[in-house]
Design a protein around this motif. Structure first.
Motif, PDB file in Angstrom:
ATOM      1  N   PRO A 120       0.837  -1.212   0.000  1.00 46.08           N
ATOM      2  CA  PRO A 120       0.000   0.000   0.000  1.00 46.08           C
ATOM      3  C   PRO A 120       0.868   1.258   0.000  1.00 46.08           C
ATOM      4  N   ARG A 121       0.287   2.351  -0.409  1.00 44.80           N
ATOM      5  CA  ARG A 121       1.040   3.591  -0.547  1.00 44.80           C
ATOM      6  C   ARG A 121       1.692   4.030   0.769  1.00 44.80           C
ATOM      7  N   TRP A 122       0.963   3.900   1.880  1.00 42.28           N
ATOM      8  CA  TRP A 122       1.509   4.379   3.151  1.00 42.28           C
ATOM      9  C   TRP A 122       2.737   3.569   3.576  1.00 42.28           C
ATOM     10  N   VAL A 123       2.766   2.279   3.217  1.00 46.63           N
ATOM     11  CA  VAL A 123       3.943   1.448   3.525  1.00 46.63           C
ATOM     12  C   VAL A 123       5.124   1.891   2.670  1.00 46.63           C
ATOM     13  N   ARG A 124       4.878   2.153   1.397  1.00 47.01           N
ATOM     14  CA  ARG A 124       5.944   2.610   0.513  1.00 47.01           C
ATOM     15  C   ARG A 124       6.494   3.960   0.945  1.00 47.01           C
ATOM     16  N   VAL A 125       5.613   4.811   1.474  1.00 43.05           N
ATOM     17  CA  VAL A 125       6.073   6.123   1.968  1.00 43.05           C
ATOM     18  C   VAL A 125       6.987   5.944   3.177  1.00 43.05           C
ATOM     19  N   LEU A 126       6.612   5.063   4.091  1.00 42.57           N
ATOM     20  CA  LEU A 126       7.433   4.798   5.276  1.00 42.57           C
ATOM     21  C   LEU A 126       8.792   4.224   4.882  1.00 42.57           C
ATOM     22  N   LEU A 127       8.798   3.297   3.929  1.00 50.06           N
ATOM     23  CA  LEU A 127      10.057   2.708   3.482  1.00 50.06           C
ATOM     24  C   LEU A 127      10.924   3.747   2.782  1.00 50.06           C
ATOM     25  N   ARG A 128      10.297   4.652   2.032  1.00 46.97           N
ATOM     26  CA  ARG A 128      11.051   5.708   1.371  1.00 46.97           C
ATOM     27  C   ARG A 128      11.695   6.641   2.396  1.00 46.97           C
ATOM     28  N   ILE A 129      10.964   6.934   3.479  1.00 43.96           N
ATOM     29  CA  ILE A 129      11.523   7.766   4.548  1.00 43.96           C
ATOM     30  C   ILE A 129      12.715   7.066   5.187  1.00 43.96           C
ATOM     31  N   TYR A 130      12.560   5.767   5.439  1.00 47.52           N
ATOM     32  CA  TYR A 130      13.650   4.963   6.006  1.00 47.52           C
ATOM     33  C   TYR A 130      14.897   5.038   5.127  1.00 47.52           C
ATOM     34  N   ILE A 131      14.704   4.854   3.821  1.00 47.42           N
ATOM     35  CA  ILE A 131      15.819   4.866   2.882  1.00 47.42           C
ATOM     36  C   ILE A 131      16.491   6.232   2.839  1.00 47.42           C
ATOM     37  N   GLU A 132      15.698   7.282   2.772  1.00 49.48           N
ATOM     38  CA  GLU A 132      16.259   8.625   2.644  1.00 49.48           C
ATOM     39  C   GLU A 132      16.999   9.046   3.905  1.00 49.48           C
ATOM     40  N   ILE A 133      16.482   8.661   5.068  1.00 49.63           N
ATOM     41  CA  ILE A 133      17.173   8.999   6.322  1.00 49.63           C
ATOM     42  C   ILE A 133      18.540   8.327   6.377  1.00 49.63           C
ATOM     43  N   LEU A 134      18.583   7.036   6.051  1.00 53.95           N
ATOM     44  CA  LEU A 134      19.837   6.301   6.119  1.00 53.95           C
ATOM     45  C   LEU A 134      20.833   6.765   5.055  1.00 53.95           C
ATOM     46  N   ARG A 135      20.351   7.209   3.931  1.00 54.00           N
ATOM     47  CA  ARG A 135      21.243   7.706   2.886  1.00 54.00           C
ATOM     48  C   ARG A 135      21.753   9.108   3.202  1.00 54.00           C
ATOM     49  N   THR A 136      21.067   9.802   4.103  1.00 57.22           N
ATOM     50  CA  THR A 136      21.464  11.168   4.468  1.00 57.22           C
ATOM     51  C   THR A 136      22.403  11.193   5.673  1.00 57.22           C
ATOM     52  N   VAL A 137      22.124  10.334   6.646  1.00 60.87           N
ATOM     53  CA  VAL A 137      22.910  10.315   7.887  1.00 60.87           C
ATOM     54  C   VAL A 137      24.247   9.623   7.648  1.00 60.87           C
ATOM     55  N   PRO A 138      25.371  10.234   8.051  1.00 62.19           N
ATOM     56  CA  PRO A 138      26.676   9.565   7.919  1.00 62.19           C
ATOM     57  C   PRO A 138      26.706   8.265   8.721  1.00 62.19           C
ATOM     58  N   PHE A 139      27.477   7.302   8.236  1.00 66.77           N
ATOM     59  CA  PHE A 139      27.539   6.012   8.922  1.00 66.77           C
ATOM     60  C   PHE A 139      28.038   6.156  10.349  1.00 66.77           C
ATOM     61  N   LEU A 140      28.999   7.050  10.591  1.00 62.12           N
ATOM     62  CA  LEU A 140      29.542   7.233  11.936  1.00 62.12           C
ATOM     63  C   LEU A 140      28.453   7.660  12.911  1.00 62.12           C
ATOM     64  N   VAL A 141      27.553   8.525  12.487  1.00 57.66           N
ATOM     65  CA  VAL A 141      26.454   8.969  13.345  1.00 57.66           C
ATOM     66  C   VAL A 141      25.534   7.793  13.681  1.00 57.66           C
ATOM     67  N   LEU A 142      25.220   6.986  12.675  1.00 57.38           N
ATOM     68  CA  LEU A 142      24.370   5.816  12.899  1.00 57.38           C
ATOM     69  C   LEU A 142      25.032   4.852  13.881  1.00 57.38           C
ATOM     70  N   LEU A 143      26.330   4.660  13.739  1.00 57.13           N
ATOM     71  CA  LEU A 143      27.076   3.779  14.642  1.00 57.13           C
ATOM     72  C   LEU A 143      27.027   4.294  16.075  1.00 57.13           C
ATOM     73  N   PHE A 144      27.221   5.587  16.261  1.00 57.20           N
ATOM     74  CA  PHE A 144      27.167   6.186  17.596  1.00 57.20           C
ATOM     75  C   PHE A 144      25.770   6.060  18.208  1.00 57.20           C
ATOM     76  N   VAL A 145      24.752   6.285  17.378  1.00 57.05           N
ATOM     77  CA  VAL A 145      23.370   6.203  17.876  1.00 57.05           C
ATOM     78  C   VAL A 145      23.067   4.803  18.386  1.00 57.05           C
ATOM     79  N   LEU A 146      23.501   3.789  17.640  1.00 58.96           N
ATOM     80  CA  LEU A 146      23.204   2.414  18.038  1.00 58.96           C
ATOM     81  C   LEU A 146      24.061   1.969  19.219  1.00 58.96           C
ATOM     82  N   TYR A 147      25.350   2.302  19.203  1.00 60.41           N
ATOM     83  CA  TYR A 147      26.254   1.790  20.235  1.00 60.41           C
ATOM     84  C   TYR A 147      26.131   2.568  21.550  1.00 60.41           C
TER      85      TYR A 147
END
Length: 220
Positions: free
Chosen positions: A48-75
């Motif tokens: 459904p469209r709302w699921v595709r929108v959520l997945l698109r947000i997920y993709i765009e956030i991860l492509r925008t945030v540097p990997f080091l920031v993601l690593l710090f957030v998780l660890y």
């Protein structure tokens, strides 16, 4: 100079252990990233469209945030949300999640490149959606996306060096420590570069082999 390289030989077991951890984190991240990316791409095909929108947000956030920031957030931030991981586990998960966004885009572009007539013909023949994806779309798209997949796998191999910042004892961390203790920075950096050159070279060869094999299979 000879004494410097003799020190590297003496530290050989530590270097090999660091290289092994680098390979482990790299392969683990590739497996996790490809599985998540493929699932995201498949879901986007008919969700459904709302699921595709959520997945698109997920993709765009991860492509925008540097990997080091993601690593710090998780660890470092994970324990605040009840997620406490060891450094190596956090490194593999964060690198895999980071790569999943890019793998998802690669798979999505591959699915889009398959002629729609092939999918419509499968629907007319009563072939299930899962069978259409696995037996019709996937084989055709693989030839197209292999170069992009290889490129992303190479990028992830180099990102493993960032894991040293959160105390993962991978190759960069081990060689940096040896260089600091023995004051042989140039030699340790040369060894580090040679190891990554080996990883990239082998990956490129395997990618070329896979592309050739898939092309021959489809040509039958």
């Amino acid at each position: 100079m000879e004494a410097s390289y003799a020190l590297l030989v003496r530290y050989g077991p530590d270097i090999l252990n660091g290289f092994g951890i680098t390979l482990l984190s790299w392969v683990g991240a590739i497996a996790l990233g490809m599985v998540l990316g493929f699932l995201i791409a498949v879901v986007q095909l008919s969700a459904p469209r709302w699921v595709r929108v959520l997945l698109r947000i997920y993709i765009e956030i991860l492509r925008t945030v540097p990997f080091l920031v993601l690593l710090f957030v998780l660890y470092y931030g994970g324990p605040y949300f009840g997620v406490s991981l060891q450094a190596l586990d956090a490194g593999i998960v964060s690198l895999g999640v980071y790569g999943s966004a890019y793998f998802a885009e690669i798979f999505r572009s591959g699915f889009a490149a398959v002629p729609k007539g092939h999918v419509e013909a499968a629907d007319c023949l009563g072939i299930s959606r899962a069978a259409t994806v696995l037996r019709i779309q996937l084989p055709q798209m693989l030839v197209i996306i292999v170069p992009s997949l290889v490129n992303m796998v190479i990028i992830l191999s180099k990102e493993t060096s960032v894991l040293s910042i959160v105390t993962v004892p991978e190759l960069t961390a081990v060689l940096t420590q040896i260089g600091s203790e023995q004051f042989i920075y140039a030699q340790t950096l040369l060894v580090l570069s040679a190891c990554y050159l080996l990883i990239v070279g082998v990956t490129q060869k395997l990618g070329s082999w896979a592309e050739l094999r898939i092309g021959r299979y489809l040509a039958r």
